[in-house]
Design an enzyme around this catalytic site. Structure first.
Site, mmCIF file in Angstrom:
data_model
loop_
_atom_site.group_PDB
_atom_site.id
_atom_site.type_symbol
_atom_site.label_atom_id
_atom_site.label_comp_id
_atom_site.label_asym_id
_atom_site.label_seq_id
_atom_site.Cartn_x
_atom_site.Cartn_y
_atom_site.Cartn_z
ATOM 1 N N LYS A 87 0.842 -1.204 0.000
ATOM 2 C CA LYS A 87 0.000 0.000 0.000
ATOM 3 C C LYS A 87 0.874 1.249 0.000
ATOM 4 O O LYS A 87 1.588 1.523 0.959
ATOM 5 C CB LYS A 87 -0.901 0.063 1.233
ATOM 6 C CG LYS A 87 -1.901 1.223 1.098
ATOM 7 C CD LYS A 87 -2.577 1.610 2.384
ATOM 8 C CE LYS A 87 -1.916 2.751 3.115
ATOM 9 N NZ LYS A 87 -1.978 4.054 2.429
ATOM 10 N N GLY A 112 6.854 4.551 8.544
ATOM 11 C CA GLY A 112 5.970 5.702 8.754
ATOM 12 C C GLY A 112 6.128 6.251 10.153
ATOM 13 O O GLY A 112 7.211 6.159 10.747
ATOM 14 N N SER A 113 5.053 6.791 10.692
ATOM 15 C CA SER A 113 5.150 7.477 11.983
ATOM 16 C C SER A 113 5.233 6.482 13.139
ATOM 17 O O SER A 113 4.740 5.349 13.049
ATOM 18 C CB SER A 113 3.930 8.372 12.167
ATOM 19 O OG SER A 113 2.772 7.585 12.199
ATOM 20 N N THR A 114 5.842 6.937 14.219
ATOM 21 C CA THR A 114 5.971 6.088 15.410
ATOM 22 C C THR A 114 4.591 5.733 15.965
ATOM 23 O O THR A 114 4.351 4.606 16.396
ATOM 24 C CB THR A 114 6.822 6.826 16.468
ATOM 25 O OG1 THR A 114 8.123 7.026 15.891
ATOM 26 C CG2 THR A 114 6.969 6.031 17.744
ATOM 27 N N GLU A 115 3.671 6.694 15.891
ATOM 28 C CA GLU A 115 2.330 6.478 16.435
ATOM 29 C C GLU A 115 1.642 5.291 15.729
ATOM 30 O O GLU A 115 1.130 4.377 16.383
ATOM 31 C CB GLU A 115 1.542 7.768 16.204
ATOM 32 C CG GLU A 115 0.207 7.826 16.855
ATOM 33 C CD GLU A 115 -0.596 9.017 16.306
ATOM 34 O OE1 GLU A 115 0.008 9.910 15.675
ATOM 35 O OE2 GLU A 115 -1.819 9.009 16.502
ATOM 36 N N GLY A 117 3.119 3.039 13.884
ATOM 37 C CA GLY A 117 3.955 1.848 14.116
ATOM 38 C C GLY A 117 3.586 1.162 15.421
ATOM 39 O O GLY A 117 3.472 -0.069 15.483
ATOM 40 N N GLU A 162 10.009 0.706 10.591
ATOM 41 C CA GLU A 162 11.016 1.758 10.384
ATOM 42 C C GLU A 162 10.289 3.073 10.630
ATOM 43 O O GLU A 162 9.459 3.472 9.824
ATOM 44 C CB GLU A 162 11.587 1.640 8.964
ATOM 45 C CG GLU A 162 12.941 2.285 8.827
ATOM 46 C CD GLU A 162 12.826 3.710 8.363
ATOM 47 O OE1 GLU A 162 12.810 4.604 9.245
ATOM 48 O OE2 GLU A 162 12.748 3.922 7.150
ATOM 49 N N CYS A 165 13.227 10.514 7.428
ATOM 50 C CA CYS A 165 13.198 9.981 8.794
ATOM 51 C C CYS A 165 14.567 10.108 9.462
ATOM 52 O O CYS A 165 14.649 10.291 10.669
ATOM 53 C CB CYS A 165 12.729 8.540 8.796
ATOM 54 S SG CYS A 165 13.540 7.547 7.541
ATOM 55 N N GLU A 185 9.709 15.009 16.040
ATOM 56 C CA GLU A 185 10.055 14.950 14.614
ATOM 57 C C GLU A 185 9.191 15.976 13.871
ATOM 58 O O GLU A 185 7.964 15.869 13.866
ATOM 59 C CB GLU A 185 9.785 13.540 14.085
ATOM 60 C CG GLU A 185 10.254 13.347 12.669
ATOM 61 C CD GLU A 185 10.017 11.929 12.152
ATOM 62 O OE1 GLU A 185 8.909 11.391 12.345
ATOM 63 O OE2 GLU A 185 10.937 11.372 11.532
HETATM 64 P P1 NDP Z 1 1.676 7.513 8.762
HETATM 65 O O1 NDP Z 1 2.472 6.713 9.713
HETATM 66 O O2 NDP Z 1 0.239 7.731 9.046
HETATM 67 O O3 NDP Z 1 1.765 6.851 7.300
HETATM 68 C C1 NDP Z 1 2.613 5.833 6.844
HETATM 69 C C2 NDP Z 1 1.810 4.799 6.069
HETATM 70 O O4 NDP Z 1 0.940 4.087 6.948
HETATM 71 C C3 NDP Z 1 0.906 5.400 5.004
HETATM 72 O O5 NDP Z 1 0.810 4.535 3.906
HETATM 73 C C4 NDP Z 1 -0.393 5.487 5.762
HETATM 74 O O6 NDP Z 1 -1.513 5.630 4.947
HETATM 75 C C5 NDP Z 1 -0.409 4.186 6.515
HETATM 76 N N1 NDP Z 1 -1.288 4.139 7.675
HETATM 77 C C6 NDP Z 1 -1.867 5.163 8.352
HETATM 78 N N2 NDP Z 1 -2.608 4.705 9.382
HETATM 79 C C7 NDP Z 1 -2.493 3.356 9.361
HETATM 80 C C8 NDP Z 1 -3.001 2.306 10.188
HETATM 81 N N3 NDP Z 1 -3.777 2.549 11.244
HETATM 82 N N4 NDP Z 1 -2.674 1.036 9.895
HETATM 83 C C9 NDP Z 1 -1.867 0.759 8.852
HETATM 84 N N5 NDP Z 1 -1.353 1.703 8.031
HETATM 85 C C10 NDP Z 1 -1.658 2.987 8.283
HETATM 86 O O7 NDP Z 1 2.381 8.875 8.536
HETATM 87 P P2 NDP Z 1 1.704 10.226 7.996
HETATM 88 O O8 NDP Z 1 1.752 10.195 6.543
HETATM 89 O O9 NDP Z 1 0.370 10.463 8.604
HETATM 90 O O10 NDP Z 1 2.692 11.292 8.600
HETATM 91 C C11 NDP Z 1 2.568 11.667 9.962
HETATM 92 C C12 NDP Z 1 3.919 11.943 10.550
HETATM 93 O O11 NDP Z 1 4.669 10.752 10.557
HETATM 94 C C13 NDP Z 1 4.759 12.904 9.759
HETATM 95 O O12 NDP Z 1 4.480 14.205 10.110
HETATM 96 C C14 NDP Z 1 6.137 12.485 10.119
HETATM 97 O O13 NDP Z 1 6.534 13.111 11.311
HETATM 98 C C15 NDP Z 1 6.015 11.012 10.358
HETATM 99 N N6 NDP Z 1 6.469 10.199 9.230
HETATM 100 C C16 NDP Z 1 7.613 9.531 9.361
HETATM 101 C C17 NDP Z 1 8.094 8.775 8.331
HETATM 102 C C18 NDP Z 1 9.363 8.040 8.455
HETATM 103 O O14 NDP Z 1 9.866 7.497 7.472
HETATM 104 N N7 NDP Z 1 9.933 7.966 9.630
HETATM 105 C C19 NDP Z 1 7.412 8.693 7.038
HETATM 106 C C20 NDP Z 1 6.162 9.392 7.013
HETATM 107 C C21 NDP Z 1 5.737 10.112 8.075
HETATM 108 P P3 NDP Z 1 -1.959 7.121 4.555
HETATM 109 O O15 NDP Z 1 -0.882 7.635 3.686
HETATM 110 O O16 NDP Z 1 -3.176 6.923 3.822
HETATM 111 O O17 NDP Z 1 -2.125 7.865 5.834
#
Ligand code: NDP
Length: 499
Positions: A197, A249-252, A254, A271, A305, A402
């Site tokens: 995805k 993606g985000s720690t939250e 994750g 990650e 990140c 972050e």
């Molecule tokens: P997310 O963690 O929400 O997104 C990462 C991926 O996970 C996207 O494909 C997202 O879909 C998907 N996702 C969201 N919610 C769920 C869930 N409950 N279960 C499974 N998958 C899910 O990051 P955001 O894009 O919302 O960014 C928020 C913050 O996260 C940023 O401001 C940044 O600080 C941090 N971030 C960190 C990254 C890193 O590499 N360390 C990368 C991206 C963000 P969708 O895109 O549709 O939300």
């Protein structure tokens, strides 16, 4: 006076040295009005019947509509992946698997300009970055893992490596194609099938990648791509027929995924975020270090990140470093991501821009001093001026959270121990940078910094053969290198323990 001297005498003196626009042509990219989901080797209409627009963040103009995959779509994708795993892919010879990976790598190279333009259009990053970093590295990952596909027995001797099964992969918007490559290449090399995805705001290069798979004649169902928002990701995570989840993606989110998977036996790699320290000692080559600071935090608008978002400068060189940094910031060119001269492109989404704006306001309220070079922002689109905060205390939100934008927080230190103490004082542990001319100091710092990746006298360098990943709230598991194969394999543990 010679003829030449006479002519120079009359030459008009330019009033400025601005760069002329150098836009990359965008007509190499052909977009559909609407995209379905890629299941079983075909782009099909989503069962959900729902679509949403995907934008160009530099203009806010819609580029296309993409599917919001629902429960039924994810279920179909997982079944296609399971079917492909059991009825073909896991059984074909490893050398044959490698052939497909090599093909994908070569097609990515051949179509790299098309991909680079689309990546910049949909994500907002400068074309010189998508062209020179994202695309070459994506192809390199497929080449690298193609090499491992038929050598797994040698990579993990006596541990009888077997593929895990169906891998669910959820990726973010900051490096859409590169994160896809980081995840798909090792999964396929190890003999797994995939349901991927892409992020809600950047689905287009993943959909173009579906065309690469078709061109490479990858058997149907080996890679399936479902677009959608977080709900689609959550459906993949909880699907009972998925054997492994890889998330960036985000720690939250994750943490939420880790809670969801607890007790299910599914494999998981995370990650997550970072708040890296870029540490400059007083014996560092300053001009080189300033370039490293700029590359560390303003590369990809700071949507990285492992960005060097906290600058730790040794007190004795604080003034020259800040002066050089401010001067360098004045030369950064912000604007059209498709212009080959652009250094800072668009912020990826309105949501991210709001988050950056909120944290920058918090920095000012808490008492940090802000510097932003004079800069005219385009009228439409999402933009943020490259920013430096000085007088930052460790407790400030801008030193702890972050920001994921072009915002640098500067702190100082006197001794190496103090630098270590401050660098490690965050919940994260993804990366760090050390700038010094002393090799012994680099080694001693690297021992003590709690970070998965440490760069010395450089920053933000990546290579497919080098493992990448974090500690603490930055996640666990490694991507890249031999380590990056492990999460996609069942390995005989008794041999690993010498039993
Ligand atoms: P997310 O963690 O929400 O997104 C990462 C991926 O996970 C996207 O494909 C997202 O879909 C998907 N996702 C969201 N919610 C769920 C869930 N409950 N279960 C499974 N998958 C899910 O990051 P955001 O894009 O919302 O960014 C928020 C913050 O996260 C940023 O401001 C940044 O600080 C941090 N971030 C960190 C990254 C890193 O590499 N360390 C990368 C991206 C963000 P969708 O895109 O549709 O939300």
């Amino acid at each position: 006076m010679t003829d030449l001297e006479r002519r120079q005498d009359r030459a008009p003196v330019p009033s400025g040295w601005d760069y002329a626009p150098a836009p990359e042509a965008r007509d190499i990219v052909t977009l559909e009005d609407r995209y379905g989901v890629f299941i079983g080797g075909e782009l099909v209409d989503p069962r959900s019947g729902e679509y949403f627009p995907t934008l160009d963040p530099s203009t806010e103009e819609p580029l296309a509509e993409v599917a919001q995959a629902g429960t039924e779509d994810v279920d179909l994708a997982v079944h296609a992946a399971r079917d492909a795993f059991e009825n073909g892919w896991s059984g074909i010879s490893p050398a044959e698997r490698a052939k497909y990976l090599f093909r994908i790598a070569r097609i990515l190279q051949e179509r790299s300009r098309e991909f680079a333009v689309l990546e910049s259009l949909n994500g907002g990053k400068p074309i010189k970055e998508s062209r020179d970093v994202d695309l070459p590295l994506s192809a390199a990952h497929f080449f690298y893992y193609a090499g491992w596909a038929d050598k797994l027995e040698y990579a993990f001797p006596n541990r009888r490596p077997k593929p895990v099964g169906v891998a669910g992969q959820i990726i973010p918007w900051n490096f859409p194609l590169l994160m896809l490559a980081w995840k798909v290449a090792p999964a396929l090399a190890a003999g797994n099938t995939v349901v991927l995805k892409p992020a809600e705001t950047t689905p287009l290069t993943a959909l173009l990648f579906a065309d690469v798979l078709r061109q490479a004649e990858l058997p149907p169902g080996v890679v399936n791509i479902v677009t959608g928002d977080g709900r689609t990701g959550a459906e993949i995570v909880k699907h009972e027929n998925v054997d492994k989840i890889a998330f960036t993606g985000s720690t939250e989110v994750g943490k939420a995924i880790q809670r969801e998977l607890a007790g299910t036996g599914k494999k998981l790699t995370l990650e997550l975020g970072g708040k890296a320290a870029n540490i400059i000692f007083d014996d560092a080559a300053l001009d080189q270090a300033v370039e490293g600071i700029v590359n560390g935090i303003y590369f990809n608008q700071g949507h990285v990140c492992c960005a060097g978002s906290r600058l730790l400068v040794q007190e004795s060189i604080y003034e020259p470093v800040i002066e050089k940094l401010k001067k360098r910031l004045q030369t950064l060119r912000l604007g059209d991501p498709l212009d080959k001269n652009t250094d800072i492109g668009a912020i990826n989404s309105k949501m991210q821009l709001d988050k950056i704006t909120e944290l920058v306001a918090a920095g000012k309220d808490e008492g940090a001093e802000i510097y932003q070079p004079p800069c005219r922002l385009p009228e439409k689109g999402y933009w943020f001026v490259p920013t430096v905060f000085t007088n930052v205390a460790q407790s400030y939100r801008i030193a702890q959270e972050e920001i994921f934008g072009p915002v640098l927080s500067v702190l100082t230190f006197r001794t190496p121990d103090e630098a270590i103490e401050k660098a490690n004082n965050t919940p994260y542990g993804l990366s760090a940078g050390v700038w010094t001319e002393k090799g012994s100091r680099i080694l001693s710092m690297a021992q003590k910094l709690k970070a998965g990746v440490i760069w010395a006298n450089t920053y933000n360098r990546f290579d497919p053969s080098s493992p990448f990943g974090g500690y603490k709230e930055s996640g666990f598991g490694r991507e890249g290198g031999l380590h990056g194969l492990e999460p996609y394999l069942e390995l005989d543990e008794s041999e690993a323990r010498g039993g």
